[in-house]
Design a protein around this motif. Structure first.
Motif, PDB file in Angstrom:
ATOM      1  N   SER A 157      -4.330   1.860  -8.660  1.00  0.00           N
ATOM      2  CA  SER A 157      -3.631   3.130  -8.484  1.00  0.00           C
ATOM      3  C   SER A 157      -4.503   4.284  -8.946  1.00  0.00           C
ATOM      4  O   SER A 157      -5.051   4.259 -10.050  1.00  0.00           O
ATOM      5  CB  SER A 157      -2.314   3.126  -9.274  1.00  0.00           C
ATOM      6  N   ASN A 190       0.858  -1.179   0.000  1.00  0.00           N
ATOM      7  CA  ASN A 190       0.000   0.000   0.000  1.00  0.00           C
ATOM      8  C   ASN A 190       0.897   1.233   0.000  1.00  0.00           C
ATOM      9  O   ASN A 190       1.819   1.346   0.810  1.00  0.00           O
ATOM     10  CB  ASN A 190      -0.911   0.022   1.224  1.00  0.00           C
ATOM     11  N   LYS A 191       0.654   2.146  -0.934  1.00  0.00           N
ATOM     12  CA  LYS A 191       1.409   3.402  -1.015  1.00  0.00           C
ATOM     13  C   LYS A 191       0.421   4.565  -0.968  1.00  0.00           C
ATOM     14  O   LYS A 191      -0.564   4.580  -1.711  1.00  0.00           O
ATOM     15  CB  LYS A 191       2.218   3.486  -2.310  1.00  0.00           C
ATOM     16  N   ASN A 192       0.720   5.532  -0.115  1.00  0.00           N
ATOM     17  CA  ASN A 192      -0.080   6.752  -0.046  1.00  0.00           C
ATOM     18  C   ASN A 192       0.764   7.932  -0.503  1.00  0.00           C
ATOM     19  O   ASN A 192       1.887   8.123  -0.026  1.00  0.00           O
ATOM     20  CB  ASN A 192      -0.575   6.990   1.385  1.00  0.00           C
ATOM     21  N   ARG A 215      -2.255   0.464  -4.393  1.00  0.00           N
ATOM     22  CA  ARG A 215      -2.331  -0.705  -3.510  1.00  0.00           C
ATOM     23  C   ARG A 215      -2.575  -1.955  -4.344  1.00  0.00           C
ATOM     24  O   ARG A 215      -3.095  -1.873  -5.463  1.00  0.00           O
ATOM     25  CB  ARG A 215      -3.435  -0.525  -2.468  1.00  0.00           C
ATOM     26  N   TYR A 272      -2.987   7.170  -4.246  1.00  0.00           N
ATOM     27  CA  TYR A 272      -2.606   5.910  -3.610  1.00  0.00           C
ATOM     28  C   TYR A 272      -2.318   4.872  -4.681  1.00  0.00           C
ATOM     29  O   TYR A 272      -2.716   5.001  -5.843  1.00  0.00           O
ATOM     30  CB  TYR A 272      -3.705   5.413  -2.669  1.00  0.00           C
TER      31      TYR A 272
END
Length: 719
Positions: free
Chosen positions: A577, A522-524, A551, A549
């Motif tokens: 994304s 998970n990237k924010n 994920r 984001y």
């Protein structure tokens, strides 16, 4: 008879006295967890008196030594144990606890977000040979890495796109030092390649997220390429290919080595035979010269120096949907890269490494009557000190600087804009092994940039636990910052860092030629760059107000054991994304982030045919694109991407290889998006047309000859 009886009595008396003078030593050997240790070696120092522990950890033996003695206990995987005992003919009982010794060969390693290939790793994912023998990669480093999980194939670009991130979010490092402009310059929708020969490198570290505090200024990924330390032999390598040729000379001494090569590529003959989907007036061509020297320093040190220079050009008549005539575009590129790196040990617990690199890229671009010149310089200096405090705890402390210059010039009216900046970074990172099954890595990277006059710090942490001999779980967390692209910052110097937070859960299984890797991520994103409008040169309303984001999960399976003389791997990635960035007013899926990505790669050597056959198949779900004829943003999707590639390597002699390769064998008509007119037609509809690949297929034929005293040496790594 009396004398005989006296002799026997004396012997018995002496024997009994010796037995009475023996010291009986017994006890039990356990680990710190209270587990009985089998096979521990227990003995008196400088004697043969001793025993081994049994299945319950018990031991017992006798010694005739007297006075103060040293009892030693040793066992593989544990620290030695010593204790002073008094041997006085009595019974001594000792309960012994051994402390576990951490050995990198049998200890758990951090695997979250990381795919590493080197001699030191138990689970090698992609070796240099894999890079150049993967069908469809055409010998390109990035082309091969696009067959790994977490990546997406963007066929009209050619760079590395990782987990919903733009290609600019991945940094490439050469022996630990960053490479500026790591890809060749090209025209719009004409894919590029990485600049360096894969045969330079002995191993790679490819991080899809959560990477070390040693690397920064990248929101998504780091690709670290490490050059060969010392080659095996003197040899000359000659390449004759359908698109060019080259020669490489390697000289090896007792404590040094030198490799130099010259290469050229010209696609004009090829394109005169094979039809292209674009009109090239000057086919892509380039030449490069490079040299790599190595010098051993002391007992364990090594100094390397590398230089690379190249020149490339192309010209194309590009269709523009808003113009009735084609736009003539030319690109002339010159590029220089130099790198000096070193590593050495001070003693058993201290070592150091570092170096300096310089990248200098110049692009001269002509768009019809507009002549542009772009210059990009990057100087990187780095030094790292490593201290192995114990087998459980080690840390590294590093300092580095980046000096950057970027300029744009419109030659027609002599308009110039540029900026210079210095970024200073400090990083510290430590590994602590709670046991050989559990390790924690924590780090902090601190930075200061003089152009925006800002200081920031980003923490990183990873934890790995070994479930059994072959399987382990890893967790990773990290904060990452990256300054916007040069063409944005040159217009507005005070743009700040975009930020990303990574959360990763990984499982890795590796046993006897089989590797399975599964990972959730998970990237924010925050502070992404937004603007109101652009004409391709100037941007209105630049600001750090975007967010988003990415994920999903990755799956990877590699097997070189199940099928005889066959190596294959299978990957699948799911990426959800969305970003509110650029000139969009809502969160959208970028056009470079297909939701589903999969690939299959297989290679098999047929001994009777002296041949290696290989194929690869890549598939992506459709690419999002914006259709102005529909409501909303980025609301449309292309058809799926498909690419089946084939390769054949024939070895008529050990030092001679004939290699054939064809990408997209089936000629799939892949579409990467659509472009639309600025104004509607008479029916009120914006006309559109697809953005397609440069050619339906690419066909390659090459002959590789190696000259050396070892008649079996060849250029297999060149294929």
């Amino acid at each position: 008879m009396k004398k005989l009886n006296l002799f026997i009595t004396s012997i018995l008396l002496l024997t009994s006295l010796k037995v009475l003078s023996q010291t009986q030593i017994s006890g039990v050997v356990k680990s710190q967890k209270g587990e009985a240790l089998i096979g521990a070696n227990i003995f008196i120092e400088n004697t043969y008196d001793g025993a081994s522990s049994d299945i319950e950890g018990n031991f017992k033996f006798a010694t005739t030594e007297s006075g103060q003695q040293t009892l030693i206990v040793s066992m593989i995987g544990f620290h030695p144990y010593q204790k002073q005992i008094n041997c006085n003919g009595t019974t001594i009982t000792i309960n012994i606890t051994l402390k576990e010794k951490i050995d990198q060969l049998n200890a758990v390693t951090i695997s979250a977000g990381a795919m590493e290939a080197s001699d030191m790793k138990k689970a090698v994912v992609m070796k240099p040979l894999d890079i150049v023998t993967t069908s469809g990669a055409l010998g390109d480093i990035v082309g091969a890495f696009n067959k790994l999980p977490g990546t997406a194939t963007v066929g009209n670009d050619g760079r590395l796109f990782v987990r919903g991130g733009d290609a600019s979010e991945t940094n490439i490092y050469f022996d630990g030092l960053q490479v500026g402009n790591a890809y060749g310059s090209t025209a719009q929708n004409v894919p590029t390649r990485s600049r360096f020969n894969p045969n330079l490198f002995k191993g790679s570290f490819f991080s899809t997220g959560g990477y070390s505090a040693e690397y920064g200024q990248a929101l998504s990924s780091a690709l670290v390429l490490n050059t060969i330390d010392m080659p095996l032999r003197n040899q000359t390598d000659i390449s004759v290919m359908s698109i060019g040729g080259g020669i490489t000379q390697t000289l090896v001494g007792e404590r040094n080595a030198f490799t130099a090569s010259a290469n050229f590529m010209d696609l004009a003959p090829y394109m005169s035979i094979i039809n292209q989907n674009m009109e090239f007036t000057n086919a892509p061509s380039n030449w490069n010269v490079e040299a790599l020297g190595r010098q051993k320093i002391g007992k364990s040190g090594l100094l390397k120096a590398f230089v690379h220079t190249e020149s490339a050009s192309l010209a194309i008549n590009r269709d523009d949907i808003n113009e009735t005539e084609k736009i003539h575009t030319t690109v002339d590129n010159t590029y220089h890269f130099g790198n000096v790196s070193f590593k050495n040990t001070i003693n058993e617990s201290w070592s150091y490494y570092g170096g300096a690199s310089l990248s200098y890229n110049t692009d001269e671009i002509s768009l019809e009557n507009i002549a542009l010149k772009k210059v990009n310089k990057l100087a990187h200096v780095k030094g790292v000190l490593v201290h192995d405090v114990s087998d459980r705890f080690s840390y590294k402390n590093g300092f580095e600087t980046y000096q950057k210059h970027y300029s744009e010039e419109v030659i027609n009216n002599e308009a110039v804009r540029a900026y210079n900046e210095l970024t200073a970074n400090h990083f510290v990172e430590a590994d602590y092994y709670f046991s050989k099954k559990l390790v924690l890595r924590a780090g902090l990277r601190s930075s200061y940039n003089d152009l925006i006059n800002k200081f920031w710090a980003t923490p990183r942490a990873s934890l790995a636990y070994q479930v059994n001999e072959n399987g382990q779980f890893s967790l990773a967390y990290g904060q990452f910052k990256q300054l916007p692209k040069e063409e944005l910052r040159v217009q507005q110097n005070n743009l700040e860092n975009a930020t990303a937070s990574h959360y990763i859960l990984n499982y890795l299984y590796s046993k006897k030629g089989r590797t399975f890797r599964g990972e959730l991520f998970n990237k924010n994103y925050n502070q992404l760059v937004q603007y109101s409008n652009t004409d391709g040169f100037d941007y209105e309303g630049l600001r750090n107000s975007g967010e988003g984001y990415a994920r999903g999960f990755d799956l990877f399976y590699r097997d070189n054991r199940s099928l005889k003389e066959t190596d294959f791997w299978i990957t699948y990635s799911f990426v959800d994304s969305k970003r509110n960035f650029k000139d969009f007013s809502s969160q959208v899926t970028p056009n470079y982030a297909p939701k589903h990505n999969a690939s299959v790669v297989m290679k098999r050597f047929f001994q009777p045919l002296h041949s290696q056959l290989g194929f690869s198949y890549s598939w992506n779900s459709g690419y999002p694109f914006h259709n102005p004829n529909k409501a909303g943003e980025m609301q449309s999707m292309t058809k799926d991407y498909n690419n089946l590639s084939f390769s054949w390597s024939y070895l008529p002699k050990p030092n001679l290889i004939i290699h054939f390769e064809c990408s997209n064998v089936l000629g799939s008509q892949n579409i990467f998006g659509y472009e639309y007119a600025n104004q509607p037609n008479t029916s009120g509809i914006m006309n559109g047309r697809p953005i397609s690949q440069v050619a339906d297929r690419f066909i390659f034929l090459g002959v590789f000859l190696t000259l050396s005293k070892d008649k079996n040496a060849n250029q297999l790594n060149n294929l």
